[in-house]
Write an enzyme that holds these catalytic residues in place. Structure first.
Site, PDB file in Angstrom:
ATOM      1  N   CYS A   4     -27.979  27.834  15.502  1.00 46.79           N
ATOM      2  CA  CYS A   4     -29.109  28.396  14.759  1.00 46.79           C
ATOM      3  C   CYS A   4     -28.608  28.953  13.421  1.00 46.79           C
ATOM      4  CB  CYS A   4     -29.776  29.501  15.578  1.00 46.79           C
ATOM      5  SG  CYS A   4     -30.995  30.439  14.638  1.00 46.79           S
ATOM      6  N   CYS A   7     -28.892  32.741  13.114  1.00 47.59           N
ATOM      7  CA  CYS A   7     -27.888  33.433  13.935  1.00 47.59           C
ATOM      8  C   CYS A   7     -26.524  33.391  13.227  1.00 47.59           C
ATOM      9  CB  CYS A   7     -27.795  32.820  15.327  1.00 47.59           C
ATOM     10  SG  CYS A   7     -29.135  33.323  16.430  1.00 47.59           S
ATOM     11  N   HIS A  46     -31.696  36.419  18.799  1.00 48.79           N
ATOM     12  CA  HIS A  46     -32.374  35.132  18.628  1.00 48.79           C
ATOM     13  C   HIS A  46     -33.689  35.110  19.400  1.00 48.79           C
ATOM     14  CE1 HIS A  46     -32.763  30.852  17.772  1.00 48.79           C
ATOM     15  NE2 HIS A  46     -33.264  30.770  18.999  1.00 48.79           N
ATOM     16  N   GLY A  93     -45.681  24.800  10.353  1.00 47.52           N
ATOM     17  CA  GLY A  93     -44.685  24.467   9.334  1.00 47.52           C
ATOM     18  C   GLY A  93     -43.363  25.191   9.503  1.00 47.52           C
ATOM     19  N   THR A  95     -39.667  25.613  10.116  1.00 44.90           N
ATOM     20  CA  THR A  95     -38.525  24.691  10.076  1.00 44.90           C
ATOM     21  C   THR A  95     -37.267  25.291  10.698  1.00 44.90           C
ATOM     22  OG1 THR A  95     -37.912  25.408   7.852  1.00 44.90           O
ATOM     23  CG2 THR A  95     -39.379  23.506   8.010  1.00 44.90           C
ATOM     24  N   HIS A 100     -38.934  34.597  11.813  1.00 46.01           N
ATOM     25  CA  HIS A 100     -38.673  35.178  10.491  1.00 46.01           C
ATOM     26  C   HIS A 100     -39.986  35.427   9.774  1.00 46.01           C
ATOM     27  CE1 HIS A 100     -38.508  30.781  10.184  1.00 46.01           C
ATOM     28  NE2 HIS A 100     -39.031  30.896   8.961  1.00 46.01           N
ATOM     29  N   HIS A 102     -41.563  35.843   6.065  1.00 40.60           N
ATOM     30  CA  HIS A 102     -41.369  35.649   4.628  1.00 40.60           C
ATOM     31  C   HIS A 102     -42.044  36.812   3.900  1.00 40.60           C
ATOM     32  CE1 HIS A 102     -40.292  31.237   4.794  1.00 40.60           C
ATOM     33  NE2 HIS A 102     -40.977  31.317   5.920  1.00 40.60           N
TER      34      HIS A 102
HETATM   35  P1  AMP Z   1     -39.890  28.209   7.636  1.00 36.49           P
HETATM   36  O1  AMP Z   1     -40.241  26.925   6.936  1.00 36.49           O
HETATM   37  O2  AMP Z   1     -41.023  29.185   7.749  1.00 36.49           O
HETATM   38  O3  AMP Z   1     -39.190  27.953   8.967  1.00 36.49           O
HETATM   39  O4  AMP Z   1     -38.855  28.941   6.697  1.00 36.49           O
HETATM   40  C1  AMP Z   1     -37.482  28.707   6.711  1.00 36.49           C
HETATM   41  C2  AMP Z   1     -36.959  29.244   5.419  1.00 36.49           C
HETATM   42  O5  AMP Z   1     -35.563  29.419   5.562  1.00 36.49           O
HETATM   43  C3  AMP Z   1     -37.191  28.339   4.208  1.00 36.49           C
HETATM   44  O6  AMP Z   1     -37.964  29.045   3.222  1.00 36.49           O
HETATM   45  C4  AMP Z   1     -35.771  28.036   3.717  1.00 36.49           C
HETATM   46  O7  AMP Z   1     -35.673  27.984   2.318  1.00 36.49           O
HETATM   47  C5  AMP Z   1     -34.985  29.191   4.308  1.00 36.49           C
HETATM   48  N1  AMP Z   1     -33.563  28.934   4.534  1.00 36.49           N
HETATM   49  C6  AMP Z   1     -33.011  27.894   5.215  1.00 36.49           C
HETATM   50  N2  AMP Z   1     -31.665  28.004   5.240  1.00 36.49           N
HETATM   51  C7  AMP Z   1     -31.371  29.162   4.586  1.00 36.49           C
HETATM   52  C8  AMP Z   1     -30.147  29.825   4.261  1.00 36.49           C
HETATM   53  N3  AMP Z   1     -28.940  29.347   4.639  1.00 36.49           N
HETATM   54  N4  AMP Z   1     -30.218  30.987   3.556  1.00 36.49           N
HETATM   55  C9  AMP Z   1     -31.411  31.478   3.175  1.00 36.49           C
HETATM   56  N5  AMP Z   1     -32.590  30.898   3.446  1.00 36.49           N
HETATM   57  C10 AMP Z   1     -32.568  29.748   4.133  1.00 36.49           C
HETATM   58 ZN    ZN Z   2     -31.122  32.295  15.911  1.00 37.97          ZN
END
Ligand code: AMP
Ligand code: ZN
Length: 114
Positions: A4, A7, A46, A93, A95, A100, A102
């Site tokens: 992850c 993580c 997690h 959406g 990913t 988390h 935003h």
């Molecule tokens: P979501 O699409 O809601 O799952 O948001 C995942 C977010 O994680 C996206 O906005 C990515 O730009 C961000 N993200 C992915 N990898 C990293 C990373 N290594 N450091 C900071 N943000 C990340």
């Molecule tokens: Zn995790």
């Protein structure tokens, strides 16, 4: 969880730009910002998504919301306002399968989906 990305950020094996940290929460800048201020607030334990919250781990929600207020103060967007988004699951959406929030700010969002 082993593979992850969040993580790995929490344990320090992937670098991040830390904004705020306490015993149970880490907040760091999104690598692909969608606004002048774009911070991700994550629980250190997690938890796959909002759908994985239950009576036993729901206390984290209170801590996350408190951390969001702290992040807003640190990033100086608390007075002007900000937007908080949680994507959940495929249709939402999401990913990265680690819960988390935003936190987006530093601009006025004219486009609204709700
Ligand atoms: P979501 O699409 O809601 O799952 O948001 C995942 C977010 O994680 C996206 O906005 C990515 O730009 C961000 N993200 C992915 N990898 C990293 C990373 N290594 N450091 C900071 N943000 C990340
Ligand atoms: Zn995790």
């Amino acid at each position: 969880m082993a593979d992850c990305v969040f993580c790995k950020i929490i344990e320090g094996s992937i670098p991040s730009s830390k904004v705020y940290e306490d015993d149970s929460i880490l907040a760091f800048k999104d690598i692909n910002p969608a606004a002048p201020v774009h911070v991700l607030v994550v629980p250190k334990t997690h938890t796959e998504s909002l759908e994985a919250l239950n009576e036993e781990n729901m206390d984290i929600v209170k801590k996350i919301h408190s951390a969001i207020q702290e992040v807003a103060r640190i990033m100086k967007i608390n007075e002007a306002g900000y937007r908080v988004i949680v994507n959940c699951g495929k249709n939402g959406g999401q990913t990265v399968p680690h819960l988390h929030y935003h936190v987006l700010g530093g601009a006025k969002f004219d486009e609204k989906i709700i």
